[in-house]
Scaffold this motif. Structure first.
Motif, PDB file in Angstrom:
ATOM      1  N   ARG A  83      -0.444  -2.097  -0.039  1.00 43.72           N
ATOM      2  CA  ARG A  83      -0.681  -0.847  -0.769  1.00 43.72           C
ATOM      3  C   ARG A  83      -2.162  -0.479  -0.765  1.00 43.72           C
ATOM      4  O   ARG A  83      -2.523   0.700  -0.634  1.00 43.72           O
ATOM      5  CB  ARG A  83      -0.171  -0.977  -2.204  1.00 43.72           C
ATOM      6  N   ALA A  84      -3.018  -1.478  -0.933  1.00 45.97           N
ATOM      7  CA  ALA A  84      -4.456  -1.201  -0.939  1.00 45.97           C
ATOM      8  C   ALA A  84      -4.917  -0.664   0.411  1.00 45.97           C
ATOM      9  O   ALA A  84      -5.698   0.295   0.492  1.00 45.97           O
ATOM     10  CB  ALA A  84      -5.228  -2.470  -1.303  1.00 45.97           C
ATOM     11  N   LYS A  85      -4.429  -1.261   1.494  1.00 42.07           N
ATOM     12  CA  LYS A  85      -4.823  -0.796   2.828  1.00 42.07           C
ATOM     13  C   LYS A  85      -4.249   0.601   3.095  1.00 42.07           C
ATOM     14  O   LYS A  85      -4.912   1.451   3.708  1.00 42.07           O
ATOM     15  CB  LYS A  85      -4.333  -1.792   3.886  1.00 42.07           C
ATOM     16  N   LEU A  86      -3.020   0.834   2.660  1.00 44.89           N
ATOM     17  CA  LEU A  86      -2.436   2.156   2.869  1.00 44.89           C
ATOM     18  C   LEU A  86      -3.206   3.219   2.106  1.00 44.89           C
ATOM     19  O   LEU A  86      -3.390   4.345   2.604  1.00 44.89           O
ATOM     20  CB  LEU A  86      -0.963   2.143   2.435  1.00 44.89           C
ATOM     21  N   ALA A  87      -3.670   2.874   0.903  1.00 48.15           N
ATOM     22  CA  ALA A  87      -4.466   3.836   0.135  1.00 48.15           C
ATOM     23  C   ALA A  87      -5.741   4.214   0.893  1.00 48.15           C
ATOM     24  O   ALA A  87      -6.148   5.388   0.906  1.00 48.15           O
ATOM     25  CB  ALA A  87      -4.811   3.242  -1.232  1.00 48.15           C
ATOM     26  N   LYS A  88      -6.366   3.246   1.547  1.00 49.51           N
ATOM     27  CA  LYS A  88      -7.559   3.545   2.343  1.00 49.51           C
ATOM     28  C   LYS A  88      -7.214   4.404   3.551  1.00 49.51           C
ATOM     29  O   LYS A  88      -7.976   5.304   3.928  1.00 49.51           O
ATOM     30  CB  LYS A  88      -8.231   2.247   2.783  1.00 49.51           C
ATOM     31  N   ALA A  89      -6.064   4.134   4.156  1.00 45.47           N
ATOM     32  CA  ALA A  89      -5.633   4.972   5.282  1.00 45.47           C
ATOM     33  C   ALA A  89      -5.460   6.408   4.830  1.00 45.47           C
ATOM     34  O   ALA A  89      -5.867   7.356   5.523  1.00 45.47           O
ATOM     35  CB  ALA A  89      -4.329   4.424   5.866  1.00 45.47           C
ATOM     36  N   ARG A  90      -4.876   6.592   3.661  1.00 46.21           N
ATOM     37  CA  ARG A  90      -4.647   7.949   3.151  1.00 46.21           C
ATOM     38  C   ARG A  90      -5.963   8.642   2.797  1.00 46.21           C
ATOM     39  O   ARG A  90      -6.050   9.874   2.858  1.00 46.21           O
ATOM     40  CB  ARG A  90      -3.726   7.892   1.937  1.00 46.21           C
ATOM     41  N   THR A 111       2.640  11.551   8.204  1.00 52.51           N
ATOM     42  CA  THR A 111       4.021  11.342   7.751  1.00 52.51           C
ATOM     43  C   THR A 111       4.377   9.859   7.770  1.00 52.51           C
ATOM     44  O   THR A 111       5.081   9.359   6.885  1.00 52.51           O
ATOM     45  CB  THR A 111       4.995  12.132   8.640  1.00 52.51           C
ATOM     46  N   LEU A 112       3.886   9.142   8.778  1.00 54.38           N
ATOM     47  CA  LEU A 112       4.108   7.690   8.807  1.00 54.38           C
ATOM     48  C   LEU A 112       3.464   7.018   7.597  1.00 54.38           C
ATOM     49  O   LEU A 112       4.033   6.078   7.025  1.00 54.38           O
ATOM     50  CB  LEU A 112       3.542   7.100  10.095  1.00 54.38           C
ATOM     51  N   PHE A 113       2.283   7.484   7.209  1.00 46.39           N
ATOM     52  CA  PHE A 113       1.632   6.939   6.006  1.00 46.39           C
ATOM     53  C   PHE A 113       2.533   7.156   4.794  1.00 46.39           C
ATOM     54  O   PHE A 113       2.757   6.243   3.990  1.00 46.39           O
ATOM     55  CB  PHE A 113       0.288   7.614   5.765  1.00 46.39           C
ATOM     56  N   ASP A 114       3.044   8.385   4.649  1.00 44.73           N
ATOM     57  CA  ASP A 114       3.893   8.700   3.491  1.00 44.73           C
ATOM     58  C   ASP A 114       5.166   7.872   3.500  1.00 44.73           C
ATOM     59  O   ASP A 114       5.616   7.389   2.461  1.00 44.73           O
ATOM     60  CB  ASP A 114       4.250  10.192   3.501  1.00 44.73           C
ATOM     61  N   ALA A 115       5.752   7.720   4.682  1.00 45.59           N
ATOM     62  CA  ALA A 115       6.997   6.966   4.777  1.00 45.59           C
ATOM     63  C   ALA A 115       6.781   5.503   4.404  1.00 45.59           C
ATOM     64  O   ALA A 115       7.623   4.892   3.725  1.00 45.59           O
ATOM     65  CB  ALA A 115       7.568   7.076   6.188  1.00 45.59           C
ATOM     66  N   LEU A 116       5.653   4.914   4.855  1.00 46.37           N
ATOM     67  CA  LEU A 116       5.375   3.531   4.481  1.00 46.37           C
ATOM     68  C   LEU A 116       5.183   3.418   2.970  1.00 46.37           C
ATOM     69  O   LEU A 116       5.612   2.435   2.354  1.00 46.37           O
ATOM     70  CB  LEU A 116       4.129   3.022   5.210  1.00 46.37           C
ATOM     71  N   GLY A 117       4.556   4.425   2.383  1.00 48.60           N
ATOM     72  CA  GLY A 117       4.406   4.418   0.928  1.00 48.60           C
ATOM     73  C   GLY A 117       5.750   4.410   0.222  1.00 48.60           C
ATOM     74  O   GLY A 117       5.948   3.688  -0.765  1.00 48.60           O
ATOM     75  N   GLU A 118       6.704   5.195   0.718  1.00 52.08           N
ATOM     76  CA  GLU A 118       8.036   5.209   0.117  1.00 52.08           C
ATOM     77  C   GLU A 118       8.730   3.859   0.316  1.00 52.08           C
ATOM     78  O   GLU A 118       9.426   3.368  -0.573  1.00 52.08           O
ATOM     79  CB  GLU A 118       8.879   6.330   0.733  1.00 52.08           C
ATOM     80  N   PHE A 119       8.547   3.267   1.489  1.00 48.49           N
ATOM     81  CA  PHE A 119       9.125   1.941   1.729  1.00 48.49           C
ATOM     82  C   PHE A 119       8.558   0.922   0.741  1.00 48.49           C
ATOM     83  O   PHE A 119       9.302   0.102   0.179  1.00 48.49           O
ATOM     84  CB  PHE A 119       8.845   1.498   3.160  1.00 48.49           C
ATOM     85  N   LEU A 120       7.257   0.966   0.536  1.00 52.52           N
ATOM     86  CA  LEU A 120       6.631   0.000  -0.364  1.00 52.52           C
ATOM     87  C   LEU A 120       7.140   0.153  -1.795  1.00 52.52           C
ATOM     88  O   LEU A 120       7.148  -0.812  -2.562  1.00 52.52           O
ATOM     89  CB  LEU A 120       5.109   0.159  -0.329  1.00 52.52           C
ATOM     90  N   GLU A 121       7.557   1.353  -2.153  1.00 50.97           N
ATOM     91  CA  GLU A 121       8.112   1.553  -3.489  1.00 50.97           C
ATOM     92  C   GLU A 121       9.621   1.324  -3.530  1.00 50.97           C
ATOM     93  O   GLU A 121      10.226   1.363  -4.594  1.00 50.97           O
ATOM     94  CB  GLU A 121       7.787   2.976  -3.981  1.00 50.97           C
ATOM     95  N   GLY A 122      10.217   1.130  -2.354  1.00 50.66           N
ATOM     96  CA  GLY A 122      11.647   0.835  -2.319  1.00 50.66           C
ATOM     97  C   GLY A 122      12.545   2.041  -2.305  1.00 50.66           C
ATOM     98  O   GLY A 122      13.714   1.960  -2.672  1.00 50.66           O
ATOM     99  N   HIS A 123      12.013   3.181  -1.847  1.00 54.46           N
ATOM    100  CA  HIS A 123      12.798   4.411  -1.848  1.00 54.46           C
ATOM    101  C   HIS A 123      13.430   4.605  -0.470  1.00 54.46           C
ATOM    102  O   HIS A 123      12.848   5.228   0.419  1.00 54.46           O
ATOM    103  CB  HIS A 123      11.911   5.598  -2.207  1.00 54.46           C
ATOM    104  N   LEU A 124      14.630   4.075  -0.320  1.00 54.17           N
ATOM    105  CA  LEU A 124      15.301   4.069   0.979  1.00 54.17           C
ATOM    106  C   LEU A 124      15.485   5.469   1.543  1.00 54.17           C
ATOM    107  O   LEU A 124      15.097   5.756   2.677  1.00 54.17           O
ATOM    108  CB  LEU A 124      16.649   3.366   0.845  1.00 54.17           C
ATOM    109  N   GLN A 125      16.086   6.342   0.775  1.00 56.45           N
ATOM    110  CA  GLN A 125      16.447   7.648   1.316  1.00 56.45           C
ATOM    111  C   GLN A 125      15.217   8.457   1.688  1.00 56.45           C
ATOM    112  O   GLN A 125      15.174   9.094   2.744  1.00 56.45           O
ATOM    113  CB  GLN A 125      17.308   8.413   0.311  1.00 56.45           C
ATOM    114  N   ARG A 126      14.198   8.418   0.844  1.00 54.32           N
ATOM    115  CA  ARG A 126      12.987   9.205   1.144  1.00 54.32           C
ATOM    116  C   ARG A 126      12.291   8.663   2.387  1.00 54.32           C
ATOM    117  O   ARG A 126      11.861   9.423   3.256  1.00 54.32           O
ATOM    118  CB  ARG A 126      12.028   9.156  -0.049  1.00 54.32           C
ATOM    119  N   ALA A 127      12.145   7.331   2.470  1.00 57.71           N
ATOM    120  CA  ALA A 127      11.487   6.741   3.640  1.00 57.71           C
ATOM    121  C   ALA A 127      12.288   7.045   4.898  1.00 57.71           C
ATOM    122  O   ALA A 127      11.736   7.422   5.935  1.00 57.71           O
ATOM    123  CB  ALA A 127      11.348   5.234   3.449  1.00 57.71           C
TER     124      ALA A 127
END
Length: 994
Positions: free
Chosen positions: A538-545, A557-573
């Motif tokens: 999550r920390a590295k993704l925040a820097k990417a964003r 969009t890949l950044f956003d999708a990984l963020g949804e995966f990290l939060e466990g949101h299957l449908q959104r990711a």
């Protein structure tokens, strides 16, 4: 005492006590010294040979002193007799140091190829890089290839001998091993096709041929030869096809060439030289060209050793006349580039740039991981011999002859001290071209232009090879060192060396603190580290964003999708990854993360892990050695009972890289199709592994093979007296869940009692969860009262003892388990509500946390007790959206919410929602060991659903699997098993072969 030196595969040096000799293992130069002596064809090396390899640039006295120091450390660590010193000769003492290389050679010399293959665990010094020692890397490449070739020859021999003896199964196994070792070579693939046809398996043979064809198309843009195709298909009119020459080992495993061999530049394909047979590559000491030695040498160019991609082919033997191209054409490889001389107009004193700039470009590009370059001097000679300037088609032809997938031509124009540089990138196959033009105000500024040209070249090559993320990375950093680290990270990630990949991506961001894609890939690599560091991701993704503006909308969009995966949101990711693939179907990064999302979050939503299969196969089609794809596909193959599991596991094992996941995957074929001797040997290996690896292996066998007896054997390793108390407690806890799955509730009770002596708190939690298994009834078809499955254990207490919920999953599970057992023992349902409130205190609605999911489960239990099924179903339906479920499971396998998912399936069945229930039940045992007690009840319900749907064979299979699962169940299961047998007998017969 004697020592064992393992060099094939991962490096290890241990004494008879099994302890590693760290003083030598932690020093790459000392490892290289031992390996160089161990691989000596004659058994020894001269001191001068060792000096030339390990200290080529040191003066004579310093080099000899360094050698003496190294020999001193070896003798100090292994004993004064470890080295044999015969004047100028040095050798390892075989009485003191036993090496697998020596044993490998001896087995081959004694005509025991099977023993040799058992010793060949991987490449020589696999995974070790000596970037600062190009001489070592050059020797290592040759030695690796020689041993690799011997192993491949042995496998081909074994396959052909087995086929000749009529043992077609063995022939297929040996041939598949050979294909895993060299997937792009015709010889092992032909052996496999012939063995499959001889075994009367034409379907598998056609599938194997298609896989080989796809690999050749993807990696080399070639087709299999007509002879290979004809093994499986009807003869066709042969068209001229250049076969992939088999890698040819040097005459000796020491790759030092005779003095007459032509030199090769750093990071380049060697200059053509006479060869004794087709496939021979010239080799020799590296000598920088005039440009690198001259005025710009002060730049201090450090060229990293080029890590060649798997499947790069040899060069066909050619004429000895300088400048004459090889006879025939080397199949072009996308990751190889040829830089031709630039044209020049301007002041005569700068004319050297026409030769020097291509040489500098080659050196810079050749220092990047995964890229090789044709020696620019060879190309210069090739175009200098004709009359006039070569045509574009002639240049393309020359590039193809030297195996280049891309080539560069260009011009330099000097006017008034300014230098205009124009570089044209060409694809040798598709004819694509891109032009880059820029101006240097002075000669020294050309270095910046070189970096920019190389980055554009990498971007073009990556795009041509469907590596969109690498292409984007090359265009979004202005730092060539940062790009070099990024490419190294990509290469090590695909090879499964995840800690190395993380380090490389971190190094890239150190070089370029705004390198968004390096931060992003570092986040992904963090998830594949041994402990799956989600917070670091999550920390590295925040820097990417933070630097999202530097990348395209697609990468964003890949950044956003990984963020949804990290939060466990299957449908959104899933939706975000699919949106990328809708625009760019070949985007490998989107396929990779889509596979991750479906595999790890699908089961919570009632979706089988096999839904991720397409994504992993897309990855493997382009990157055949991608360990992540091989790991997931192996689990899916085991889940489906796919016979391709053996091939996947062999490929994964042969590919090297990080070994953390290897025991889990190796266990699948061992316990699905291996012999008892293989299983005993595997269990012995398990005894030397840490507890988490053993537990994970038992979990894989239970979840993907549904073989609880085998999983018990593996978990039982942890209960050995030699293990620590913590290990034994963990082993007994796992054994309790596996015993319940097999209907052996009394054995589970005993396991929990043993665990309670060692770890009473965890034993209580385990008992609570096993007592929470809901009542499952089985209807008597012949009439009478329904039968209850006697799976649930007795709860440890009938009082909802208060537990402070500190936010941890463990405390939440204790509250849940105690309240549930109290209510089922007849306690007032107010205790359920009180426990549910304690689980959600402080949460902000709508909460998707794990404690909140447990609160919904307790509320559902209250509704069920009142007969309000619809309200209970609505409460349970919320569990599919719990945040960070996969992350919780990685921390504790108890956080599976399995009881709630099974109850949800039961309620769906009662209201007629069989399709939804089927999805939940089919995915129920795929995520965690905590789920395995529910396999039996799931098989009962799946069989009933399939019966109602008219799937007679599906129902029969589920019932039979249940009988196998409970074949050693407690006597209390006898009435249920009798009912199941009655149901099987009542099923109508079908034509199974139709």
């Amino acid at each position: 005492m004697p020592y064992d030196l393992s060099l094939l595969g991962s490096v290890d040096l241990t004494g008879s006590d099994g302890q590693p000799v760290l003083s030598l293992l932690h020093q790459p130069k000392r490892i290289a010294f031992l390996a160089y002596l161990a691989t000596a064809p004659s058994g020894s090396r001269t001191r001068q040979e060792v000096l030339d390899l390990l200290w080529p640039d040191a003066d004579r006295d310093r080099a000899r002193h360094a050698l003496s120091q190294t020999a001193y450390y070896v003798r100090r660590s292994l004993g004064k007799d470890a080295l044999l010193n015969g004047g100028e000769a040095l050798a390892l003492n075989p009485d003191v140091i036993h090496t697998d290389v020596s044993a490998f050679r001896q087995s081959l010399g004694a005509d025991r190829p099977a023993d040799a293959i058992a010793l060949y665990r991987g490449q020589l010094l696999q995974g070790l890089l000596f970037d600062a020692d190009p001489e070592v890397e050059r020797w290592l490449d040759g030695a690796r290839e020689a041993l690799h070739r011997k192993a491949l020859d042995a496998l081909v021999l074994l396959a052909r001998e087995a086929e000749a003896a009529g043992d077609f199964d063995a022939a297929v196994r040996w041939a598949e091993h050979g294909v895993a070792l060299s997937p792009l070579q015709e010889e092992p693939n032909r052996c496999l096709l012939a063995a499959l046809m001889a075994a009367d398996q034409p379907v598998r043979a056609r599938q194997a041929l298609e896989r080989f064809r796809e690999r050749l198309r993807t990696e080399l843009e070639m087709e299999p030869s007509a002879q290979t195709v004809q093994i499986v298909e009807a003869p066709v009119v042969e068209t001229p096809v250049v076969e992939v020459p088999a890698p040819t080992a040097p005459a000796a495993e020491d790759d030092r060439a005779p003095a007459a061999t032509l030199p090769a530049g750093n990071g380049t394909v060697a200059d053509p030289a006479p060869a004794s047979r087709p496939g021979a590559l010239a080799a020799g000491p590296s000598r920088p060209g005039r440009f690198a030695r001259g005025r710009w040498a002060v730049r201090g160019i450090a060229v990293a050793g080029v890590v060649a991609l798997a499947g790069l082919v040899g060069v066909v033997a050619w004429s000895t006349r300088w400048g004459t191209p090889p006879v025939g054409t080397v199949p072009p490889v996308t990751q190889r580039v040829g830089v031709f001389p630039f044209t020049y107009r301007g002041r005569p004193e700068l004319a050297y740039l026409a030769e020097g700039l291509p040489e500098l470009l080659s050196i810079s590009a050749g220092g990047l991981a995964g890229i090789s370059t044709v020696d620019p001097r060879v190309l210069a000679r090739s175009v200098a011999g004709g009359d006039g300037s070569p045509t574009p088609d002639e240049v393309r032809g020359i590039a193809r002859r030297y195996g280049a997938g891309h080539f560069v031509v260009g011009s330099l124009l000097e006017v008034g001290g300014h230098i205009q540089v124009t570089a044209e990138f060409h694809d040798t196959n598709q004819g694509r071209s891109v032009t880059v033009s820029d101006r240097a105000e002075r000669e020294a500024d050309l270095f910046g232009l070189v970096d920019d040209i190389v980055r554009r070249l990498v971007a073009e090559m990556a795009a041509a090879n469907s590596s969109q993320l690498v292409s984007a990375a090359a265009l979004t950093t202005h730092s060539l060192p940062a790009l070099r680290h990024f490419l190294q990270g990509e290469q090590t990630f695909r090879a499964g060396m995840f800690p190395d990949a993380m380090a490389a991506f971190d190094a890239a961001t150190t070089e370029d603190s705004t390198f968004a894609l390096a931060f992003y890939r570092g986040a992904v690599a963090s998830l594949w580290s041994e402990q799956s560091d989600f917070d670091a991701a999550r920390a590295k993704l925040a820097k990417a964003r933070n630097y999202r503006a530097r990348v395209s909308a697609r990468e964003g969009t890949l950044f956003d999708a990984l963020g949804e995966f990290l939060e466990g949101h299957l449908q959104r990711a899933e939706t975000l990854y699919e949106s990328v693939l809708a625009q760019q179907p070949e985007n490998l990064e989107a396929w990779f993360q889509l596979g991750e999302t479906r595999f790890h979050y699908g089961p919570l939503a009632g979706r089988d892990v096999t839904e991720s299969e397409e994504a992993w196969r897309r990855i493997l089609a382009t990157s055949p050695d991608n360990r992540a794809a091989l790991i997931h596909l192996s689990a899916i193959a085991a889940r489906k009972g796919d016979p391709g599991l053996d091939t996947l596991e062999a490929h994964l094992t042969a590919s090297g890289g990080d070994s953390a996941m290897v025991p889990q995957i190796r266990a699948l074929p061992v316990f699905s199709s291996g012999s008892e001797a293989e299983r005993v040997a595997f269990l012995a290996e398990m005894g030397r592994l840490p507890a988490d690896a053993v537990a994970s292996t038992a979990s894989y066998v239970a979840r993907f093979l549904h073989d609880m007896a085998a999983a018990e054997r593996i978990a039982g390793v942890l209960t050995a007296d030699t293990r620590s108390a913590a290990d034994r407690a963990e082993g007994y806890g796992i054994l309790a869940f596996l015993a319940v799955a097999r209907g052996r509730v009394r054995a589970a009770d005993n396991a929990l009692a043993a665990e309670a002596v060692l770890d009473p708190g965890t034993a209580e939690l385990h008992r609570l969860l096993l007592a929470a298994i809901p009542a499952v009834s089985v209807e008597r078809r012949a009439g009478g009262e329904p039968l209850l499955l006697p799976l649930a254990l007795t709860a440890p207490s009938a009082s909802p003892m208060p537990v402070h919920v500190d936010g941890s999953a463990r405390s939440a599970l204790l509250v849940y388990g105690r309240a549930l057992s109290y209510a089922r023992a007849g306690g007032e349902d107010g205790a359920l509500l009180a426990a549910a409130r304690s689980l959600t205190e402080g949460a902000t609605p709508p909460s998707r946390s794990f404690p909140a999911a447990l609160a919904h489960a307790l509320t559902a239990e209250r509704y069920l007790a009142r007969g309000e099924d619809d309200a209970a179903r609505q409460e349970l339906a919320t569990i599919s959206s719990v945040d960070r479920w996969y992350e919780l499971l990685r921390a504790s396998w108890l956080c599976s919410l399995v009881s709630e998912r099974f109850l949800l399936a039961e309620l769906e069945i009662h209201r007629g929602g069989s399709e939804r229930a089927r999805g939940v039940l089919e995915s129920l045992v795929e995520a965690s060991t905590a789920e395995v007690p529910y396999l039996g009840p799931s098989l009962v319900r799946l069989a009933e659903i399939r019966e109602r749907d008219g799937d007679v064979e599906g129902a029969r299979e589920s019932y039979r699997n249940l009988l196998d699962l409970w074949s050693e169940a407690d006597p209390g299961f006898a009435p249920v098993l009798a009912e199941i047998r009655t149901r099987i007998e009542a099923l109508p017969e079908t034509n199974e072969g139709s």
